[in-house]
Enzyme design. Structure first.
Site, PDB file in Angstrom:
ATOM      1  N   CYS A  16      72.722  64.068  85.499  1.00 18.97           N
ATOM      2  CA  CYS A  16      72.869  62.570  84.707  1.00 18.97           C
ATOM      3  C   CYS A  16      74.249  62.579  83.818  1.00 18.97           C
ATOM      4  O   CYS A  16      74.373  61.310  84.047  1.00 18.97           O
ATOM      5  CB  CYS A  16      71.855  62.273  83.011  1.00 18.97           C
ATOM      6  SG  CYS A  16      71.726  63.639  82.443  1.00 18.97           S
ATOM      7  N   SER A  55      48.677  67.812  85.070  1.00 17.01           N
ATOM      8  CA  SER A  55      48.079  66.009  85.671  1.00 17.01           C
ATOM      9  C   SER A  55      47.657  65.519  86.721  1.00 17.01           C
ATOM     10  O   SER A  55      47.685  64.750  86.422  1.00 17.01           O
ATOM     11  CB  SER A  55      49.690  65.644  85.566  1.00 17.01           C
ATOM     12  OG  SER A  55      50.652  66.312  84.151  1.00 17.01           O
ATOM     13  N   VAL A  97      61.306  60.672  84.209  1.00 19.69           N
ATOM     14  CA  VAL A  97      61.862  60.690  85.168  1.00 19.69           C
ATOM     15  C   VAL A  97      60.924  59.877  86.101  1.00 19.69           C
ATOM     16  O   VAL A  97      61.459  58.808  86.864  1.00 19.69           O
ATOM     17  CB  VAL A  97      63.133  61.451  85.931  1.00 19.69           C
ATOM     18  CG1 VAL A  97      63.521  60.431  87.132  1.00 19.69           C
ATOM     19  CG2 VAL A  97      63.788  61.483  84.678  1.00 19.69           C
ATOM     20  N   ASN A 106      70.813  57.448  80.004  1.00 22.13           N
ATOM     21  CA  ASN A 106      70.297  58.960  81.368  1.00 22.13           C
ATOM     22  C   ASN A 106      69.408  58.933  82.175  1.00 22.13           C
ATOM     23  O   ASN A 106      69.357  59.829  83.408  1.00 22.13           O
ATOM     24  CB  ASN A 106      70.369  60.407  80.173  1.00 22.13           C
ATOM     25  CG  ASN A 106      69.396  59.355  79.239  1.00 22.13           C
ATOM     26  OD1 ASN A 106      69.439  58.917  78.407  1.00 22.13           O
ATOM     27  ND2 ASN A 106      68.110  60.615  79.244  1.00 22.13           N
ATOM     28  N   LYS A 143      77.762  72.101  85.034  1.00 22.06           N
ATOM     29  CA  LYS A 143      77.351  71.161  85.945  1.00 22.06           C
ATOM     30  C   LYS A 143      78.501  71.072  86.775  1.00 22.06           C
ATOM     31  O   LYS A 143      78.621  69.943  87.644  1.00 22.06           O
ATOM     32  CB  LYS A 143      76.690  70.805  85.725  1.00 22.06           C
ATOM     33  CG  LYS A 143      75.234  71.066  86.067  1.00 22.06           C
ATOM     34  CD  LYS A 143      73.734  70.832  84.981  1.00 22.06           C
ATOM     35  CE  LYS A 143      72.290  72.086  85.308  1.00 22.06           C
ATOM     36  NZ  LYS A 143      71.358  71.435  84.356  1.00 22.06           N
ATOM     37  N   HIS A 145      73.235  58.643  77.603  1.00 20.83           N
ATOM     38  CA  HIS A 145      74.279  59.072  77.484  1.00 20.83           C
ATOM     39  C   HIS A 145      75.227  59.161  76.830  1.00 20.83           C
ATOM     40  O   HIS A 145      75.828  57.667  77.822  1.00 20.83           O
ATOM     41  CB  HIS A 145      74.547  60.249  78.642  1.00 20.83           C
ATOM     42  CG  HIS A 145      73.116  60.695  78.694  1.00 20.83           C
ATOM     43  ND1 HIS A 145      72.625  60.738  76.945  1.00 20.83           N
ATOM     44  CD2 HIS A 145      73.149  62.215  79.746  1.00 20.83           C
ATOM     45  CE1 HIS A 145      71.618  62.081  78.389  1.00 20.83           C
ATOM     46  NE2 HIS A 145      72.073  62.505  79.214  1.00 20.83           N
ATOM     47  N   SER A 147      66.399  62.310  75.580  1.00 23.37           N
ATOM     48  CA  SER A 147      65.364  62.176  76.490  1.00 23.37           C
ATOM     49  C   SER A 147      66.081  62.913  77.666  1.00 23.37           C
ATOM     50  O   SER A 147      65.130  63.208  79.044  1.00 23.37           O
ATOM     51  CB  SER A 147      65.489  60.210  76.488  1.00 23.37           C
ATOM     52  OG  SER A 147      66.642  60.256  76.714  1.00 23.37           O
TER      53      SER A 147
END
Length: 346
Positions: free
Chosen positions: A131, A43, A16, A324, A222, A251, A161
């Site tokens: 999402c 990272s 994202v 999504n 959710k 989605h 994903s």
């Protein structure tokens, strides 16, 4: 003089976060004077580019947010809980793309096409909804405004994903193994941290997130709770069944609604055709309907297969599809930032 902003992306190297950076480059309607890419220690040190310039990813610390105006978080709920309030203390407005603050009564939960006005109540943190919730409420809010909404029953068909890059890799590896008749051991789906893991390739798993005490999953709860909060109507009856399918991006949702006032399919189509952020794709004669493969890489919410329920004159069925990672995550976050600027909240 046009105001410019220091923007930080937390989780810059994730699926994202990468989309957020691309959208800030291409689509943001506000001027960015400085960009900071933040991540975990693992990272940190990676080099990314922004508008042709190299930017080194830094490890997120409280001090990282000094001077930041807008902080876009998408690095997991624990990271948001650790750093969001620190960012606010230092003057940033946080747009959080995790579940950490969504149901906090002091935090607006916002889809700009639906409840942009809620941004004015923010106390430093704004939550980006789940999402699967975002695309559904974006499509249903225009209908609710015109004819009311008593009930929503949704079944989702969600891309892998949504579980991150490792889930995409697992789908690809399993698919190859199945086609080559080779052995494999599922390690991620349906939930990496749960007790059992199942095949996702050529399969459908009716579990997204872990189960709650009422036998619904957290993903389903959710959708139920977020829909009521965003639409500011606790009386709407919402039920959800969330299913993971072997699709990489996009989605899809089968949605049944019951409205309060009489209407018809033609009026609903006309309403959605004019709705912001929504694209109507609905022509049975030419087999036109939304598809995940076509929605991938696009910011809009696509709606089709609109038809009246055969047993209930106030009932209608819809098919709702969206990317999504874009409208369901990164793009909605950028839209929130744009709304903050447009409404002169920041």
């Amino acid at each position: 003089m046009t105001k410019s902003y220091h923007v930080a992306v937390v989780g810059a190297t994730g699926a994202v976060g990468t989309q957020m950076i691309q959208l800030l480059e291409e689509a943001a309607t506000f001027k960015i004077k400085q960009i900071s890419f933040l991540s975990s220690a693992r990272s940190a040190g990676q080099k990314l580019t922004f508008k042709g310039k190299e930017v080194i990813v830094q490890e997120a610390t409280p001090e990282s947010f000094n001077g930041v105006d807008i902080a876009l978080f998408s690095a997991g709920g624990s990271v948001s809980k650790k750093f969001a309030e620190e960012a606010v203390k230092r003057g940033a407005i946080v747009i959080d793309n995790t579940s950490a603050y969504r149901m906090d009564e002091n935090v607006p939960l916002v889809v700009p096409e639906v409840n942009e006005r809620a941004l004015k109540k923010h106390q430093g943190i704004i939550a980006n909804p789940n999402c699967s919730t975002i695309q559904m409420v974006a499509a249903l809010e225009p209908i609710r405004k015109e004819w009311g909404l008593n009930r929503i029953i949704v079944s989702t068909y969600q891309a892998v994903s949504g579980s991150g890059v490792s889930a995409i890799q697992e789908l690809n590896e399993q698919s190859r193994a199945v086609l080559d008749d080779k052995h494999f051991t599922p390690e991620i789906m349906p939930v990496k941290g749960d007790k059992k893991h199942y095949q996702i390739a050529f399969n459908a798993l009716p579990q997204i997130d872990v189960f709650t005490e009422n036998d619904y999953t957290y993903e389903e709860m959710k959708m139920i709770n977020e829909t009521k909060k965003i639409m500011e109507d606790a009386s709407i009856k919402v039920a959800a069944t969330c299913v993971r399918i072997p699709v990489v991006s996009g989605h899809s949702e089968s949605v049944y609604i019951e409205v309060e006032k009489e209407t018809d399919v033609a009026k609903i189509k006309a309403c959605l055709k004019e709705a912001p952020g929504v694209v109507l794709e609905d022509d049975p004669e030419t087999q036109l309907y939304p598809q995940a493969a076509n929605a991938a890489g696009k910011k809009e919410v696509f709606v089709g297969r609109i038809r009246r329920d055969l047993d209930n004159p106030l009932g209608f069925h819809l098919w709702i599809v969206s990317d999504n990672l874009l409208k369901g995550a990164a793009w909605n976050s950028i839209q929130i930032a744009e709304s903050l600027v447009k409404l002169e909240i920041i």
